[in-house]
Design an enzyme around this catalytic site. Structure first.
Site, short mmCIF file in Angstrom:
data_model
loop_
_atom_site.label_atom_id
_atom_site.label_comp_id
_atom_site.label_asym_id
_atom_site.label_seq_id
_atom_site.Cartn_x
_atom_site.Cartn_y
_atom_site.Cartn_z
N LYS A 168 0.82 -1.23 0.00
CA LYS A 168 0.00 0.00 0.00
C LYS A 168 0.85 1.28 0.00
CE LYS A 168 -3.72 -0.29 -0.42
NZ LYS A 168 -4.39 -0.53 -1.72
N TRP A 217 0.51 1.92 -8.78
CA TRP A 217 0.84 3.17 -9.46
C TRP A 217 2.17 3.01 -10.21
CZ3 TRP A 217 1.22 8.45 -6.42
CH2 TRP A 217 0.99 9.50 -7.31
N HIS A 226 6.63 -7.44 -2.60
CA HIS A 226 6.58 -6.69 -1.33
C HIS A 226 7.68 -7.19 -0.39
CE1 HIS A 226 3.03 -4.53 -2.35
NE2 HIS A 226 2.19 -5.54 -2.28
N ARG A 254 6.29 5.21 1.02
CA ARG A 254 5.22 6.15 1.40
C ARG A 254 5.35 6.44 2.89
NH1 ARG A 254 -1.20 4.73 0.40
NH2 ARG A 254 -2.00 6.86 0.53
N SER A 283 -3.75 3.21 4.95
CA SER A 283 -4.10 2.53 3.71
C SER A 283 -4.07 1.01 3.89
CB SER A 283 -3.13 2.96 2.61
OG SER A 283 -3.53 2.43 1.38
N GLN A 315 -3.13 9.34 -13.20
CA GLN A 315 -3.69 10.15 -12.11
C GLN A 315 -4.67 9.27 -11.33
OE1 GLN A 315 -2.40 13.09 -11.25
NE2 GLN A 315 -1.06 12.76 -12.99
N ARG A 347 -8.55 3.72 -2.58
CA ARG A 347 -9.49 4.39 -1.69
C ARG A 347 -9.46 5.90 -1.89
NH1 ARG A 347 -9.74 5.79 3.61
NH2 ARG A 347 -7.48 5.85 3.56
N LYS A 348 -8.36 6.55 -1.49
CA LYS A 348 -8.29 8.01 -1.60
C LYS A 348 -7.07 8.50 -2.36
CE LYS A 348 -10.98 9.42 2.47
NZ LYS A 348 -10.89 10.11 3.77
N GLY A 349 -5.94 7.83 -2.18
CA GLY A 349 -4.72 8.25 -2.86
C GLY A 349 -4.27 9.64 -2.46
#
Length: 308
Positions: free
Chosen positions: A60, A65, A122, A144, A152, A243, A270-272
């Site tokens: 996550k 991406w 991962h 991240r 996330s 995007q 979900r939201k990014g």
């Protein structure tokens, strides 16, 4: 004896798979579940090729991406039909996944028709099969910030049946800090990949927050690492296509065709956003987290932003 049914691609399974939630256990010092260790020997013996590209992340942190950007850079122009007919998880196989009766990540990787093969993992850096290092493969690592990554991962664990049940937010929050989540400690993961980059020059380390801030700029840096020079038009097309809102709507990128995830609980994308952690952390949790973070993040050359 009845023959084993042929392994199928994940995307060929129309039905929701009724999988038991796995138990976590310690595996060579890292918290894991059997879906990612059952094919351990095969994964460790995987024969990488010099032009293979490995995309690695803690779960996550922007894996899909990064995968989509790489796939578009290499194949967006030459085989556009891939983009509309093959889900990203079949284009960029997940090296260590093994779900019985589904084609394993290793089998998928070995039967990829593309050159280069783009493969995701991962794994913490010490679990990467040695042939990737021996072949001097290029690797892209996406990191991240810990707070958003935790939020996330929590929502992902709620909806993904190959992950353990996350329980309530507060206990999850503490397990994250203790490194008791699948694929182990976020701190070890980001730090050890960062450390490896100092001695292995073929790692390109990207930050999710930088990608949100200026996707085009980060794609430029990635291209220069990979030795690619897409036209301005191609680059604009890729930047637009990746995007968050476009990916979220894209059936070939948003995992809505995968049977092990329950979108009624939470979408895979979900939201990014950067800073969504503020909607989850209490003031007390935030203070406790910051205190603990300082102790664990000793390398000051590795800096994260929790807002932009």
């Amino acid at each position: 004896t009845a023959e084993e049914p042929a392994a199928v691609r994940m995307s060929d399974l129309g039905m929701k798979m009724d999988l038991p939630r796995p138990e976590m256990f310690d595996f060579h010092g890292v918290t894991m579940v059997h879906y990612f260790t059952d094919s351990w020997d095969k994964v460790q013996n995987f024969q990488a090729r010099p032009d293979d590209i490995l995309i690695a992340t803690y779960p996550k942190a922007g894996t899909t991406w990064g995968s989509l950007i790489l796939d578009l850079l290499y194949f967006g122009k030459t085989s556009p039909e891939r983009q509309t007919s093959i889900p990203i998880y079949d284009r960029v196989p997940f090296l260590e996944i093994y779900i019985p009766s589904v084609k394993s990540g290793i089998d998928q990787a070995e039967s990829l028709p593309t050159t280069p093969r783009i493969i995701k993992t991962h794994f913490p850096v010490q679990f990467v099969p040695k042939s990737f290092w021996e072949q001097n493969c290029k690797m892209v690592y996406v990191a991240r910030n810990a707070k958003d990554n935790m939020v996330s991962y929590f929502h992902f664990d709620r909806m993904n049946m190959v992950q353990p049940d996350p329980g309530d937010w507060n206990s999850y929050f503490h397990r994250f800090m203790e490194g008791k989540l699948v694929f182990g400690s976020w701190y070890d993961h980001v730090n050890n990949w960062w450390k490896k980059k100092q001695t292995y020059s073929n790692i390109h380390y990207m930050f999710y927050e930088d990608m949100i801030e200026d996707t085009g700029r980060e794609i430029d840096k990635l291209c220069s690492f990979l030795g690619l020079s897409p036209s301005a038009e191609e680059k604009n097309q890729i930047t637009g296509g990746v995007q968050f809102d476009n990916m979220k709507k894209n059936k070939m990128a948003n995992y809505s065709t995968i049977p092990v995830m329950d979108f009624k609980i939470s979408p895979f994308m979900r939201k990014g956003k950067v800073g969504d952690w503020k909607n989850h952390f209490t003031v007390a949790q935030n203070e406790e987290f910051d205190e603990d973070y300082k102790k664990k993040m000793k390398d000051l050359t590795l800096q994260f932003r929790t807002e932009i």
